[in-house]
Design a protein around this motif. Structure first.
Motif, PDB file in Angstrom:
ATOM      1  N   SER A  11       9.120  -6.293  14.847  1.00  0.00           N
ATOM      2  CA  SER A  11      10.415  -6.691  14.279  1.00  0.00           C
ATOM      3  C   SER A  11      10.166  -7.704  13.159  1.00  0.00           C
ATOM      4  CB  SER A  11      11.364  -7.262  15.321  1.00  0.00           C
ATOM      5  OG  SER A  11      11.285  -6.538  16.497  1.00  0.00           O
ATOM      6  N   GLU A  12      10.714  -8.920  13.307  1.00  0.00           N
ATOM      7  CA  GLU A  12      10.488  -9.886  12.214  1.00  0.00           C
ATOM      8  C   GLU A  12       9.280 -10.780  12.470  1.00  0.00           C
ATOM      9  OE1 GLU A  12      14.529 -11.066  13.086  1.00  0.00           O
ATOM     10  OE2 GLU A  12      14.099  -8.919  13.234  1.00  0.00           O
ATOM     11  N   PHE A  13       8.680 -10.645  13.635  1.00  0.00           N
ATOM     12  CA  PHE A  13       7.604 -11.571  13.997  1.00  0.00           C
ATOM     13  C   PHE A  13       6.235 -11.020  13.647  1.00  0.00           C
ATOM     14  CE2 PHE A  13      11.075 -12.310  16.964  1.00  0.00           C
ATOM     15  CZ  PHE A  13      11.329 -13.643  16.684  1.00  0.00           C
ATOM     16  N   SER A  14       5.367 -11.894  13.173  1.00  0.00           N
ATOM     17  CA  SER A  14       3.993 -11.433  12.989  1.00  0.00           C
ATOM     18  C   SER A  14       3.025 -12.451  13.582  1.00  0.00           C
ATOM     19  CB  SER A  14       3.713 -11.161  11.519  1.00  0.00           C
ATOM     20  OG  SER A  14       3.431 -12.338  10.842  1.00  0.00           O
ATOM     21  N   PHE A  15       1.944 -11.955  14.131  1.00  0.00           N
ATOM     22  CA  PHE A  15       0.932 -12.818  14.741  1.00  0.00           C
ATOM     23  C   PHE A  15      -0.416 -12.121  14.655  1.00  0.00           C
ATOM     24  CE2 PHE A  15       2.867 -10.119  17.936  1.00  0.00           C
ATOM     25  CZ  PHE A  15       1.792  -9.624  18.658  1.00  0.00           C
ATOM     26  N   THR A  16      -1.488 -12.887  14.856  1.00  0.00           N
ATOM     27  CA  THR A  16      -2.816 -12.257  14.812  1.00  0.00           C
ATOM     28  C   THR A  16      -3.311 -11.993  16.232  1.00  0.00           C
ATOM     29  OG1 THR A  16      -3.933 -14.382  14.707  1.00  0.00           O
ATOM     30  CG2 THR A  16      -3.527 -13.264  12.607  1.00  0.00           C
ATOM     31  N   ALA A  17      -4.158 -10.986  16.349  1.00  0.00           N
ATOM     32  CA  ALA A  17      -4.702 -10.579  17.651  1.00  0.00           C
ATOM     33  C   ALA A  17      -5.934  -9.727  17.368  1.00  0.00           C
ATOM     34  CB  ALA A  17      -3.655  -9.771  18.416  1.00  0.00           C
ATOM     35  N   LEU A  30      10.006   2.696  11.009  1.00  0.00           N
ATOM     36  CA  LEU A  30      10.593   1.356  10.994  1.00  0.00           C
ATOM     37  C   LEU A  30      11.679   1.225   9.923  1.00  0.00           C
ATOM     38  CD1 LEU A  30       7.145  -0.542  11.225  1.00  0.00           C
ATOM     39  CD2 LEU A  30       8.600   0.115  13.145  1.00  0.00           C
ATOM     40  N   GLN A  31      12.494   2.288   9.814  1.00  0.00           N
ATOM     41  CA  GLN A  31      13.635   2.287   8.872  1.00  0.00           C
ATOM     42  C   GLN A  31      13.230   2.087   7.413  1.00  0.00           C
ATOM     43  OE1 GLN A  31      14.632   0.865  12.144  1.00  0.00           O
ATOM     44  NE2 GLN A  31      15.457   2.942  12.234  1.00  0.00           N
ATOM     45  N   ARG A  32      12.000   2.420   7.086  1.00  0.00           N
ATOM     46  CA  ARG A  32      11.581   2.288   5.690  1.00  0.00           C
ATOM     47  C   ARG A  32      11.854   3.580   4.939  1.00  0.00           C
ATOM     48  NH1 ARG A  32       5.876  -0.245   7.608  1.00  0.00           N
ATOM     49  NH2 ARG A  32       6.615  -2.326   8.075  1.00  0.00           N
ATOM     50  N   ASN A  33      11.780   3.498   3.598  1.00  0.00           N
ATOM     51  CA  ASN A  33      11.927   4.720   2.784  1.00  0.00           C
ATOM     52  C   ASN A  33      10.557   5.319   2.565  1.00  0.00           C
ATOM     53  OD1 ASN A  33      14.636   4.115   2.373  1.00  0.00           O
ATOM     54  ND2 ASN A  33      14.156   2.868   0.576  1.00  0.00           N
ATOM     55  N   TRP A  34      10.527   6.631   2.286  1.00  0.00           N
ATOM     56  CA  TRP A  34       9.270   7.261   1.885  1.00  0.00           C
ATOM     57  C   TRP A  34       9.508   7.825   0.496  1.00  0.00           C
ATOM     58  CZ3 TRP A  34       4.467   7.030   3.737  1.00  0.00           C
ATOM     59  CH2 TRP A  34       3.521   7.922   3.228  1.00  0.00           C
ATOM     60  N   ILE A  37       1.298  -2.861  22.484  1.00  0.00           N
ATOM     61  CA  ILE A  37       2.286  -2.804  21.402  1.00  0.00           C
ATOM     62  C   ILE A  37       2.775  -1.361  21.318  1.00  0.00           C
ATOM     63  CG2 ILE A  37       2.626  -3.083  18.908  1.00  0.00           C
ATOM     64  CD1 ILE A  37       1.946  -5.678  20.085  1.00  0.00           C
ATOM     65  N   PHE A  38       4.099  -1.180  21.407  1.00  0.00           N
ATOM     66  CA  PHE A  38       4.636   0.185  21.403  1.00  0.00           C
ATOM     67  C   PHE A  38       5.156   0.614  20.038  1.00  0.00           C
ATOM     68  CE2 PHE A  38       4.448  -1.036  25.772  1.00  0.00           C
ATOM     69  CZ  PHE A  38       4.024   0.119  26.402  1.00  0.00           C
ATOM     70  N   ALA A  39       5.729  -0.353  19.312  1.00  0.00           N
ATOM     71  CA  ALA A  39       6.215  -0.017  17.974  1.00  0.00           C
ATOM     72  C   ALA A  39       5.800  -1.154  17.067  1.00  0.00           C
ATOM     73  CB  ALA A  39       7.733   0.122  17.974  1.00  0.00           C
ATOM     74  N   GLY A  40       5.872  -0.923  15.786  1.00  0.00           N
ATOM     75  CA  GLY A  40       5.505  -1.993  14.870  1.00  0.00           C
ATOM     76  C   GLY A  40       4.417  -1.544  13.933  1.00  0.00           C
ATOM     77  N   ASP A  41       3.836  -2.510  13.290  1.00  0.00           N
ATOM     78  CA  ASP A  41       2.870  -2.210  12.250  1.00  0.00           C
ATOM     79  C   ASP A  41       1.697  -3.161  12.399  1.00  0.00           C
ATOM     80  OD1 ASP A  41       2.630  -0.344  10.371  1.00  0.00           O
ATOM     81  OD2 ASP A  41       3.837  -1.345   8.837  1.00  0.00           O
ATOM     82  N   VAL A  42       0.535  -2.674  12.123  1.00  0.00           N
ATOM     83  CA  VAL A  42      -0.632  -3.555  12.176  1.00  0.00           C
ATOM     84  C   VAL A  42      -1.435  -3.417  10.897  1.00  0.00           C
ATOM     85  CG1 VAL A  42      -0.790  -3.483  14.702  1.00  0.00           C
ATOM     86  CG2 VAL A  42      -2.073  -1.823  13.361  1.00  0.00           C
ATOM     87  N   SER A  43      -2.121  -4.501  10.532  1.00  0.00           N
ATOM     88  CA  SER A  43      -3.010  -4.432   9.373  1.00  0.00           C
ATOM     89  C   SER A  43      -4.201  -5.329   9.640  1.00  0.00           C
ATOM     90  CB  SER A  43      -2.270  -4.878   8.114  1.00  0.00           C
ATOM     91  OG  SER A  43      -1.711  -6.155   8.335  1.00  0.00           O
ATOM     92  N   LEU A  44      -5.269  -5.109   8.918  1.00  0.00           N
ATOM     93  CA  LEU A  44      -6.436  -5.973   9.088  1.00  0.00           C
ATOM     94  C   LEU A  44      -6.041  -7.396   8.711  1.00  0.00           C
ATOM     95  CD1 LEU A  44      -9.592  -4.214   7.626  1.00  0.00           C
ATOM     96  CD2 LEU A  44      -9.214  -4.976   9.974  1.00  0.00           C
ATOM     97  N   CYS A  47      -1.478   8.916   3.971  1.00  0.00           N
ATOM     98  CA  CYS A  47      -0.588   9.790   4.742  1.00  0.00           C
ATOM     99  C   CYS A  47       0.132   9.014   5.826  1.00  0.00           C
ATOM    100  CB  CYS A  47      -1.434  10.900   5.371  1.00  0.00           C
ATOM    101  SG  CYS A  47      -0.508  12.070   6.362  1.00  0.00           S
ATOM    102  N   GLY A  48       1.410   9.354   6.039  1.00  0.00           N
ATOM    103  CA  GLY A  48       2.187   8.769   7.122  1.00  0.00           C
ATOM    104  C   GLY A  48       2.939   9.858   7.866  1.00  0.00           C
ATOM    105  N   MET A  49       3.325   9.554   9.090  1.00  0.00           N
ATOM    106  CA  MET A  49       4.049  10.538   9.914  1.00  0.00           C
ATOM    107  C   MET A  49       5.255   9.943  10.583  1.00  0.00           C
ATOM    108  SD  MET A  49       0.907  12.523  11.505  1.00  0.00           S
ATOM    109  CE  MET A  49      -0.346  12.635  10.266  1.00  0.00           C
TER     110      MET A  49
END
Ligand code: BTN
Length: 260
Positions: free
Chosen positions: A221-227, A59-63, A250-257, A125-127
């Protein structure tokens, strides 16, 4: 600097890690691996460095990783299977990392969709999976792995989200032995993906997965919601149930608890 011979000595793989490019410092092992000509980087080639000056995440972030403490490497693959299985390579990668961590350190870790490995809820770890056509019609796939091994400290911002094997185990971990085990496990997982239906790998991944049945926050993207996280589909997407009861992938993006 990690020497090529340290990696290849006692390496038990058939192909993975037999060709090695090592660096003290480089922009990004993924960027370098993508630029290699196919004939200089056979299947299973690894590119490894002690430091990256422009390490890249999803997601275009730095490592960002301090020099000489962690594992920063990429593996070059020319898959003999189609796109639907290629997109599952990070799942093969995270399972390989989970199993290698367990064998070498005794720590138990979990997989977080799509391709993170967590210990005690913190990312270790990330990939990053990328492809390039390079100089040939044969598609080259690069799987980059960043694993926090002996990092002792994280910034204020990351302290609650990220950790390392040393922090979690209280031991200094031999990075070479760990890398060799990851390469062995990854080669096995690659063969599993190649020879068997994708469900076999995904079933193993489900057993290590963290979020199913749990309320999650989805960042798209910029949107976040719970599910609620339901399952992983055969194409690697995450099946969720939104709060109004609809199922979607969901195909791309990030999820967290959603609630910690
Ligand atoms: C993520 O979790 O966002 C993926 C991180 C991937 C980092 C690794 S480090 C080695 C390789 N080279 C890169 O520039 N990125 C990957």
């Amino acid at each position: 600097m990690i020497e090529k011979s340290q990696i290849t000595n006692l390496l038990k793989t058939k192909i993975f890690g037999h060709t090695v490019f090592t660096f003290e410092s480089i922009t990004s092992t993924n960027t370098f691996a993508k630029q290699l000509q196919n004939n200089e980087a056979p299947h299973g080639t690894i590119v490894i460095t002690e430091e990256q000056t422009a390490g890249r995440g999803r997601l275009q972030r730095n490592w960002v990783s301090p020099a000489g403490q962690n594992l920063l490497f990429s593996i070059v693959l020319y898959p003999d299977f189609g796109m639907e299985k290629i997109s599952l390579l990070p799942f093969a990668g995270s399972l390989a990392v989970v199993d290698a961590i367990e064998t070498i350190t005794g720590l138990s870790s979990t997989c977080k969709w799509p391709n993170d490995v967590l210990i005690n809820g913190k990312k270790v770890c990330g990939m990053l999976l990328e492809s390039s056509l390079g100089n040939s019609i044969q598609e080259k796939i690069v799987l980059g792995i960043g694993l926090n091994v002996n990092q002792e400290e994280f910034s204020e911002e990351l302290r609650f989200k990220a950790s390392s094997l040393q922090i979690e185990s209280g031991m200094v971990i031999n990075r070479i032995t760990l890398l060799q085990k990851i390469l062995e496990e990854l080669e096995n997982r690659y063969e599993q993906l190649s020879y068997f239906p994708a469900q076999r790998l995904l079933n193993d991944w489900r057993m290590k997965a963290l979020l199913f049945g749990k309320k999650i926050t989805v960042l798209e993207s910029e949107f976040s919601f719970t599910a609620t996280a339901i399952d992983v589909a055969e194409d690697g997407s995450l099946i969720i149930e939104t709060d109004d009861g609809r199922k979607r992938n969901i195909f791309a993006g990030d999820v967290s608890l959603a609630y910690n």
